[in-house]
Design an enzyme around this catalytic site. Sequence first.
Site, PDB file in Angstrom:
ATOM      1  N   ARG A 137      -2.684  -1.928  -3.453  1.00 16.62           N
ATOM      2  CA  ARG A 137      -3.819  -1.023  -3.318  1.00 16.62           C
ATOM      3  C   ARG A 137      -3.677   0.105  -4.339  1.00 16.62           C
ATOM      4  O   ARG A 137      -2.628   0.731  -4.448  1.00 16.62           O
ATOM      5  CB  ARG A 137      -3.868  -0.417  -1.923  1.00 16.62           C
ATOM      6  N   ARG A 178      -9.732  17.157   6.365  1.00 19.72           N
ATOM      7  CA  ARG A 178     -10.585  17.479   5.223  1.00 19.72           C
ATOM      8  C   ARG A 178     -11.936  18.011   5.701  1.00 19.72           C
ATOM      9  O   ARG A 178     -12.470  17.563   6.703  1.00 19.72           O
ATOM     10  CB  ARG A 178     -10.807  16.258   4.342  1.00 19.72           C
ATOM     11  N   ASN A 202       0.866  -1.187   0.000  1.00 19.92           N
ATOM     12  CA  ASN A 202       0.000   0.000   0.000  1.00 19.92           C
ATOM     13  C   ASN A 202       0.897   1.229   0.000  1.00 19.92           C
ATOM     14  O   ASN A 202       1.436   1.619   1.036  1.00 19.92           O
ATOM     15  CB  ASN A 202      -0.904  -0.026   1.241  1.00 19.92           C
ATOM     16  N   HIS A 229     -12.369   4.063   0.132  1.00 23.80           N
ATOM     17  CA  HIS A 229     -12.339   3.122   1.254  1.00 23.80           C
ATOM     18  C   HIS A 229     -13.155   1.866   0.926  1.00 23.80           C
ATOM     19  O   HIS A 229     -13.617   1.156   1.815  1.00 23.80           O
ATOM     20  CB  HIS A 229     -12.899   3.750   2.542  1.00 23.80           C
ATOM     21  N   GLU A 272      -8.074  -4.245   5.750  1.00 24.29           N
ATOM     22  CA  GLU A 272      -7.959  -4.011   4.319  1.00 24.29           C
ATOM     23  C   GLU A 272      -6.872  -4.886   3.698  1.00 24.29           C
ATOM     24  O   GLU A 272      -7.014  -5.330   2.556  1.00 24.29           O
ATOM     25  CB  GLU A 272      -7.669  -2.531   4.061  1.00 24.29           C
TER      26      GLU A 272
END
Length: 394
Positions: free
Chosen positions: A89, A237, A8, A178, A377
């Site tokens: 990923r 964010r 990743n 996600h 994940e």
Amino acid sequence: MSTVLVVNAGSSSIKYQLLDPDTREVSAKGLLERIGQAGGELTHRVGEETTTRRGEYDDHGEGLQAVLDVFEEVGPSLSEAGIVAVGHRVVQGGKAIDGPRLVDDALETEIDRLASLAPLHNPPNLAAIRVARELMPQVPHVAVFDTAFFHDLPDHSATYAIDAATAEQYAIRRYGFHGTSHKYVSAQVAERLGRDDLRTIVLHLGNGASASAVVGGVPVDTSMGMTPLEGLVMGTRSGDLDPAILFHLHRVAGLDVDALDTLLNKKSGLLGMCGSNDMRDVTKAADAGEADAALALAVYTYRLRRYVGAYAAAMGGLDAVAFTAGVGENSPRVRWDSLAGLEFLGIRLDEARNAAGDGVISADDSAVTVLVVPTDEELEIARQAAGFARPSGG
């Protein structure tokens, strides 16, 4: 043992894990940080043993080579690990990619083409893929896309109400992100509750945060949009806001596109409201009476509560809510505050269970089951990548 190496790659980091997707056994995992910066650090863990390497890693090529070197130096040896695939990923798969893909030159070109939709993510994802294919050419490399789980969102959910020709020309739609986590967690909820017809809301709450509405394992809506900026309040964010704010700041404050991008992606959210993007610090400050932290926490949980209500309406009811990722798994305060007042939907938390934060945290008489489900994940990527493993001897 048949293992998968999961890679990743972020803009300045490489997170990795070597695991068996069938037994879930993790042989090793690690993180290389500050690629292209001074003070690079590689942390490699095998069981309870941790090895740290410090140095300068100019690019992802040098970084990934350092990762492979530490495997050979301290183990486990990748050449003896029975690796059947390398799973990568990739954040943005665009409108066409609806699942994992075996990496070839054509897919690399497509990932590069889609970089305009994810300029902070796809380029480092691609850089790691190219280096890994060069250094490990003997095994299949598989790209697993964040957007793939949301590929088949209903048109009324994926479409923005702007000029249709403009949207088509510039690939403007809701992609969602996600997705690997939302797929894994929603499947875990269905397995634990023994039902395949659930109406589930998954709340992935980390520094980045997103919500999804999943009916019978199929997503029907998600909070992140064309980019990971839309939706919930996040660490840095803004999440949802009136787009005219950007016009206003350009005209009145003279902020250009880059300044606005930095403001909304890196200087907003919890950090912008109270000076910290760490929910532990925000909660502690709120409990100590700091007004800006208390407001930030209230805004954060109100946005969550609003999405839960909206998604319950979108699905025509609600059977389960799952909290996951760093904040979702570890903050009883966020879980409690975000569901407070939703008893009319059939949600009732058990205070002691919520404080413990393990498994089912709703009360016995709650019509909606609320759970804490640790996301994985890497395991999900490994499972998808293993599907492309070559037959023995192939």
